[in-house]
Design an enzyme around this catalytic site. Sequence first.
Site, short mmCIF file in Angstrom:
data_model
loop_
_atom_site.label_atom_id
_atom_site.label_comp_id
_atom_site.label_asym_id
_atom_site.label_seq_id
_atom_site.Cartn_x
_atom_site.Cartn_y
_atom_site.Cartn_z
N GLU A 220 15.73 36.09 -27.83
CA GLU A 220 14.66 37.06 -27.64
C GLU A 220 14.65 37.58 -26.21
OE1 GLU A 220 10.93 35.91 -30.10
OE2 GLU A 220 11.84 34.02 -29.48
N ARG A 222 17.39 37.91 -22.41
CA ARG A 222 18.60 38.56 -21.92
C ARG A 222 19.72 37.55 -21.63
NH1 ARG A 222 19.98 43.35 -19.48
NH2 ARG A 222 21.68 43.24 -17.98
N ALA A 263 9.12 32.06 -22.71
CA ALA A 263 8.92 33.50 -22.57
C ALA A 263 8.78 33.90 -21.10
CB ALA A 263 7.68 33.93 -23.36
N SER A 279 7.39 28.76 -19.70
CA SER A 279 7.17 30.21 -19.70
C SER A 279 6.77 30.71 -18.31
CB SER A 279 6.06 30.56 -20.70
OG SER A 279 6.45 30.22 -22.02
N LYS A 303 17.85 21.24 -4.33
CA LYS A 303 18.10 22.59 -4.80
C LYS A 303 18.37 22.53 -6.30
CE LYS A 303 20.03 24.99 -0.78
NZ LYS A 303 21.21 25.72 -0.27
#
Length: 343
Positions: A220, A222, A263, A279, A303
């Site tokens: 959903e 990239r 998301a 999210s 890191k």
Amino acid sequence: MVCFSLAFGTATKNRDGKIIEAFFPDPILHPSDMLVNSIKKIADYKGGNQVIKISSLQSSQLAEVFDVEGEDLSAKFARKAVMSKKSLVLVILETDKKPKSVAEVFLKLQLISNRLVKPHGIVLDGIWSLLHNIAWTNEGPIDLPELLDRQIEARLEGKVLSVGCVDKFPKMVDYVVPHRVRIADASRVRLGAYVGEGTTVMHEGFINFNAGAIGSNMVEGRISAGVVVNEGSDIGGGASIMGTLSGGGKVVISVGKQSLLGANSGLGFSLGDRCIIESGLYVTASSKVFLFDSLDQEVKIVKASELSGVSDLLFRRNSLTGQIECFTHKSSVRLNSELHDNN
């Protein structure tokens, strides 16, 4: 002779006779010596990596050779191509090396989208200098200097020439529709994407070339160029993964099995298996992460890149301090089996 790949297909040329794209319905990886030797007798093949113009007579001869070698789809295409007015090309790649022509690039991109090779499994160096922007239309690819003339001609005939996009890469499904996938918006999956069996790409999902989802995944967000997402993972709505083209980066980022990017989250380093990024949290390779042990005791600050590839991690942002925290956990993402059946 050992041969890396060969394919027979059609090519589109511009007014100057330059090939601007090529379609291969049945690219063959590692063809048999017998097939290559038989084709060599028909085509003007001089060895090495070569793009060969094919006549109608040669197409008929190729159909017979493909039949003998059991390459049914190639044989069927070659028989139909005898009556075609399109330019016919045979591409033979003796070795997998830096492409020197547009036809070679399109063959390699289609090898990936046909799942014959995985992302990073083929040499694509230098393709940006070979490809140029094309108008991808309802009447096929058109070189941009020729587009206005074609639009005028269409209007005078009472038609509309619709331009879907202007890009170096077309959408994958105009060339390859892999078995058992669901793609809600086909324009968001570029040719050269690897879409694994059972994968669902929703409307806002995106998969670039030389990248993809191995096995069944939910996309959903990239998946940028170079990124590989492994079996059973979920890239949430609006989530983004830095690719090899992001800022000129060359580090290949992967997402392990059964992991989740929530998301609107973001990722700039490789995740191991069964990892979660909450999210809205964007974690780059240089982000400072407060690391906690299994007893939820703070251990040290690292890191994020130092945690690359480590499994069973949960990344979240402390709502009071804003710091990024990382905990170990033992849960995993479970995709809806009915949703991903994709028959």
